[in-house]
Each structure stands twice: as structure tokens, then as C-alpha cells.
Design an enzyme around this catalytic site. Structure first.
Site, mmCIF file in Angstrom:
data_model
loop_
_atom_site.group_PDB
_atom_site.id
_atom_site.type_symbol
_atom_site.label_atom_id
_atom_site.label_comp_id
_atom_site.label_asym_id
_atom_site.label_seq_id
_atom_site.Cartn_x
_atom_site.Cartn_y
_atom_site.Cartn_z
ATOM 1 N N LYS A 1 -65.319 16.511 8.321
ATOM 2 C CA LYS A 1 -65.060 16.774 9.750
ATOM 3 C C LYS A 1 -64.723 18.245 10.001
ATOM 4 O O LYS A 1 -64.507 18.655 11.137
ATOM 5 C CB LYS A 1 -63.866 15.932 10.246
ATOM 6 C CG LYS A 1 -64.114 14.459 10.399
ATOM 7 C CD LYS A 1 -63.045 13.790 11.279
ATOM 8 C CE LYS A 1 -61.769 13.502 10.559
ATOM 9 N NZ LYS A 1 -60.753 12.783 11.383
ATOM 10 N N LYS B 1 -62.016 19.678 8.938
ATOM 11 C CA LYS B 1 -60.564 19.789 9.145
ATOM 12 C C LYS B 1 -59.864 19.815 7.792
ATOM 13 O O LYS B 1 -60.355 19.267 6.817
ATOM 14 C CB LYS B 1 -60.020 18.559 9.908
ATOM 15 C CG LYS B 1 -60.391 18.478 11.365
ATOM 16 C CD LYS B 1 -59.778 17.250 12.051
ATOM 17 C CE LYS B 1 -58.414 17.508 12.587
ATOM 18 N NZ LYS B 1 -58.002 16.605 13.678
#
Ligand code: C2G
Length: 162
Positions: free
Chosen positions: A72, A74
Site C-alpha cells: 500500500k 505505507k
């Protein structure tokens, strides 16, 4: 004034309106499922769980693994195992499952007999493909707090600019 200095008393900590209960057949329990990273677990996460539990009997939370967060784009400050433990320690949460890929949601809904997938409004529309299997509900986010803002605040505090 820094975010940390704006600490609120419990009563006024961004309470949000209660949700109407879902009509139930006798003895049937309703099951909600939600997904997230829950890094630097904060009041926004708690208020989301609280509102879901006001409406559904059982709350299953899918917590993003560290590997999935990398997908993602992140990076969580708090490692997966600790994020799972903190989410599970929240009294509104009944079960935690891992979120490890974008494509697992349909199977999760069917395997766990989910009545509704519930997400914060920053995900509005992005779970609509599940509407053939269950309800999909987007709730207003709790304003003024996020893991990203908290991280920035800590950095500013450390650098003495808060
Ligand atoms: N949230 C909220 N209010 C805030 C911050 C977050 O209601 N102030 C909600 C988000 O809308 C989301 C949940 O808390 O529904 C978890 O947020 P994140 O941990 O940021 O989740 P994210 O990394 O966006 O992962 O497949 C979906 C992803 O796993 C969601």
C-alpha cells in the site's frame, strides 16, 4: 497550540452521533467487518469501532500486515503484532484477522458471514464492489486526528518546533 497540548476531556473527545440499530430476526446476530492499519492507535479508530458496535452485534477487524502496508506504500511505526494486540484490546472488537492483500475481501465476507463492511469516509466508493455480497457503509471520519498527523506532531515536538 500542538495537537498533544489540545488534549480533550473524555466526554468531549469528538463524540459522534449514535447510529440506528439494524432490524434483527429473533436470535440472529449481525456481523460487521472493517479494514485498516491502525498505526498509533487513536481516538478516530476507537470512535469508528464504537459506532460500528452501536449498530452491529459483532465486529471483526482486518488489520493490515506490515508486508501488505509495503504494498500500500505505507510503513507503520507500530509493528503488526502490537497493532493487532491493541485493536483486540479495544472492548468494541470481537475478532481480528490479517489483511494481507487487496483481493481477500469477497472471501472474508463469505467465510465470516458478514452483514456489512464498514469503512471511514476517506474510503467512500472504494468498497462498492462488495455490495453484491453485503451492505457497504461509509461513516464520517473523526476530524482532527490521524496517524499521519500524530507522526508529524511527534517529529515537530522532537525537533522542538511544537
Ligand atoms: N479513521 C477514522 N477517523 C480518523 C482516522 C481514521 O474514522 N480520524 C478510519 C479510517 O477511515 C479507516 C480506519 O479508521 O476506516 C483505519 O484507518 P487507517 O488505519 O488509516 O487505514 P488504512 O491504512 O486507510 O487502511 O483495505 C483498506 C485498508 O486496509 C485501509
Amino acid at each position: 497550540m500542538s495537537l498533544i497540548a489540545q488534549a480533550h476531556t473524555f466526554e468531549s473527545t469528538r463524540a459522534l452521533p449514535a447510529l440506528p440499530a439494524v432490524p434483527l430476526a429473533d436470535g440472529e446476530i449481525t456481523i460487521a467487518l472493517t479494514y485498516g492499519t491502525y498505526d498509533l492507535f487513536h481516538i478516530g479508530h476507537v470512535r469508528l469501532f464504537e459506532r460500528i458496535k452501536q449498530r452491529y452485534d459483532r465486529l471483526i477487524v482486518a488489520v493490515s500486515t506490515d508486508e501488505f502496508n509495503a504494498i500500500k506504500g505505507k510503513k507503520a511505526v507500530v509493528p503488526y503484532a502490537d497493532r493487532v494486540a491493541m485493536v483486540l484490546a479495544c472492548r468494541y472488537v470481537d475478532e481480528v484477522i490479517p489483511e494481507s492483500d487487496w483481493g481477500q475481501k469477497e472471501a472474508d465476507v463469505m467465510v465470516h458471514g458478514v452483514d456489512a463492511v464498514v469503512m471511514g469516509s476517506d474510503w467512500t466508493g472504494r468498497f462498492d464492489e462488495l455490495k453484491t455480497l453485503c451492505d457497504v457503509v461509509y461513516l464520517p471520519r473523526t476530524e482532527g486526528v490521524s496517524s499521519t498527523e500524530l507522526k508529524a506532531e511527534v517529529v515537530a515536538t522532537v525537533r522542538g518546533r511544537a
